[in-house]
Design a protein around this motif. Sequence first.
Motif, mmCIF file in Angstrom:
data_model
loop_
_atom_site.group_PDB
_atom_site.id
_atom_site.type_symbol
_atom_site.label_atom_id
_atom_site.label_comp_id
_atom_site.label_asym_id
_atom_site.label_seq_id
_atom_site.Cartn_x
_atom_site.Cartn_y
_atom_site.Cartn_z
ATOM 1 N N LEU A 131 -8.582 85.405 85.357
ATOM 2 C CA LEU A 131 -8.905 86.451 85.054
ATOM 3 C C LEU A 131 -8.942 87.706 84.418
ATOM 4 N N PRO B 167 -10.809 87.668 80.041
ATOM 5 C CA PRO B 167 -11.559 86.619 79.880
ATOM 6 C C PRO B 167 -12.491 87.004 79.055
ATOM 7 N N LEU C 274 -12.653 78.930 88.293
ATOM 8 C CA LEU C 274 -12.464 80.331 87.573
ATOM 9 C C LEU C 274 -11.294 80.234 87.464
ATOM 10 N N ARG D 216 -17.356 87.642 76.752
ATOM 11 C CA ARG D 216 -16.877 87.920 77.732
ATOM 12 C C ARG D 216 -17.244 86.546 78.247
ATOM 13 N N CYS D 217 -16.357 85.500 78.721
ATOM 14 C CA CYS D 217 -16.135 84.190 79.020
ATOM 15 C C CYS D 217 -15.656 84.472 80.600
ATOM 16 N N ASN D 218 -16.506 83.568 81.641
ATOM 17 C CA ASN D 218 -15.925 82.540 82.919
ATOM 18 C C ASN D 218 -14.995 81.187 82.525
ATOM 19 N N TRP D 219 -14.258 81.601 82.602
ATOM 20 C CA TRP D 219 -13.048 80.183 82.123
ATOM 21 C C TRP D 219 -12.959 79.563 83.484
ATOM 22 N N THR E 164 -20.803 85.040 79.520
ATOM 23 C CA THR E 164 -21.194 85.754 80.523
ATOM 24 C C THR E 164 -22.327 87.365 79.729
ATOM 25 N N GLY F 80 -15.004 77.282 78.963
ATOM 26 C CA GLY F 80 -16.143 78.618 79.747
ATOM 27 C C GLY F 80 -17.346 78.693 79.552
ATOM 28 N N ASP G 261 -11.341 97.161 81.692
ATOM 29 C CA ASP G 261 -12.115 95.620 80.378
ATOM 30 C C ASP G 261 -12.388 96.154 78.746
#
Length: 684
Positions: free
Chosen positions: A601, A604, A598, A573-576, A557, A554, A418
């Motif tokens: 991954l 993000p 989604l 940091r996103c959920n696209w 998060t 997105g 990450d």
Amino acid sequence: MLSLLISGPNQPGNDIDVYLQPLIEDLQKLWHGKQVYDAFKKESFILRGILLWTISDYPALGNLSGNIIKGYNACVVCVDKTKATRLATYKKTVVMRHRRWLPRNHPYRRQKSAFDNTMEKLSEPIPLTGEEVLERVLPLADHVYGKTQNQPRWKKGEPRPIWKKMSIFFQLEYWKFFPVRHTLDVMHIEKNICEALTGTLLNIPGKTKDRESVRINMAEMGIRMELRPKNSGKKRRYSINGHSATCWNEISRLSYNVASLAPHRTSVSTSKTGQVHYYQVLPFFKAICSKVIEVDKLEKMQSQLVETLCQLEKHFPPSLFDVMIHLSVHLVREVELCGPIFLRWMYPFERYMKTFKGYVQNRAHPEGCIAEAYIAEEAVECLVNFEEPTVGLSGRDKNKEKYRPLSGATMIKPSIKDLHQAHLCFLQNSNELTPYFNEHMAFLVARYPLHENDEEWLKNKQNETFPNWFQKKISSELLDVKSMVSKEVMWLAEGPNKHVPTFSGYKVNGVTYSTKDRDDTRQVQCSGVCVHADTMLVQDKDKNIEHISHTFYGVITSIWELDYNHFRVPIFRCNWVDMNKGVKIDDLGYTVVNLHKLGFLNDPFVLGKHVKQVCYIDDPLEKFWSVVLKLPNKFDDQSDDENEGSVEIELENEVDVTMFPTVDEVEEENSSYMREEEEMIQLP
């Protein structure tokens, strides 16, 4: 002048001219000119000033102009040619007959039962000039001011009055030559029209215009007889027409939360007769409030608006057409004469009034509180901006205001993967590192000749190895005495701190962003984002690479601050949403997304300065899908202070839909606007 800001039973009202007398005297002096000194050119010149128009809401417009804004002559533009109608049972006066603004050969003019049971033969009224208005109000020049004075009352049989007094602004020599002297309040006109349409479409108690008394008046007028109240035993009941009952179950489920139902979805939810109304009215206000308006399109905008009003007259009860609905027909004329609306609407003044109200600590003396707080704030700003540094007062750091957290920090130690993705995201968006990326790509092509033509493999390999290669590259360059590596590049090569502070809220360029978890506990939504970026698309069949530019949607998060020891960078940091399965364009041309589908991954992260805030509204017709509403950035550095009142909300990917259905010249006189299935409601 502060007494003008305090509303209540003792507000000036029509006696406002007494308070405006000092202002008129100053304007008269400015018109003749005052000698002032130009410090830059070191010379004197004659300064002249002129008042173009007044900006106020509609009740205040009546006080300033002297017009009567209620009853049969409620329109300040049409005056005695307003042609208002009194609904006796409803006990209100409405303004209809918008067919007068249609061309002479328009088929709507010949239709009777669809409108008010009459053929329209009159043409649109011609607004009075300033000289004509002055000639009419001259008999009122001796008006006696004061709330205790007995004003003359209208007697039956006499012409209905149009003005209450002669406006004090006619004391200005040039005032009578202006075609528009008091501008209409577009902000409240738009608000009242949308509230009336929404309340009627959704049958909201207290807001709907579709009532039993109106149905009785419609029966007396001989129009839409199928909607008249029906006697059934001890209770009276009547059938609900297509523009109210269909949405009743939906709005009840939402607890009358109108904002939860997207405007364009409201038209889809109703019957065929109500489908076009909402998305006909809203684009008009969006177009007319734009900062740039093409003059050659104004005539088309006016004709489309008039047809929209006639469509509303055909399908909605007469009670909908109060004076606010009617005033919209004069907005295009004001744009032609006065220019763009955003330069003369009420948003800046309403916001400043909110600031004044915040100054009030003692409600018994609001004027004193406002005066003291205003003087204190002015003195502090003077010290901060123009004086030497003072103890207890420090100038504002605009750079810090652009990027600052809105919550306490929580320290985390993310995984190596990450942290690598977040660090790579910042490196890829640093223009100073572009030469290093090009050099690294050339290095990979030379090292892996078998993948020379495989652009996807090379890109993935670069994302995997660039940070380590970049760190070694900078270390080797620093050994050279003649190296020109900047400090910023050195700090980036070292990489971020392994311990990362996270926040639940962050302000970037004046826009507030929040995480999805924080939004779930609040009434506002600040976690929706979109970013416009280039991407590499791989064809499934032939594996061809295609570079396209696309908008990605997105939800935030988590919010990180990458610490490079000497500076910090906010990164989201996103959920696209998957672009293939989770994004589509509906029949009306709006973008709808499925936040449960989604994608991306492995990528993000996005920089906070690159995203644009959007709002997702649940689609009442399709579960798990949401309509995208794009919010313009009001805090852009290039924006003008005059535009800060803009609250425009733009629907994503809005298409130029056909504004009106084809008008059938042989439309049946007795066409019905009810739903096919009959629904009855009992009334006591």
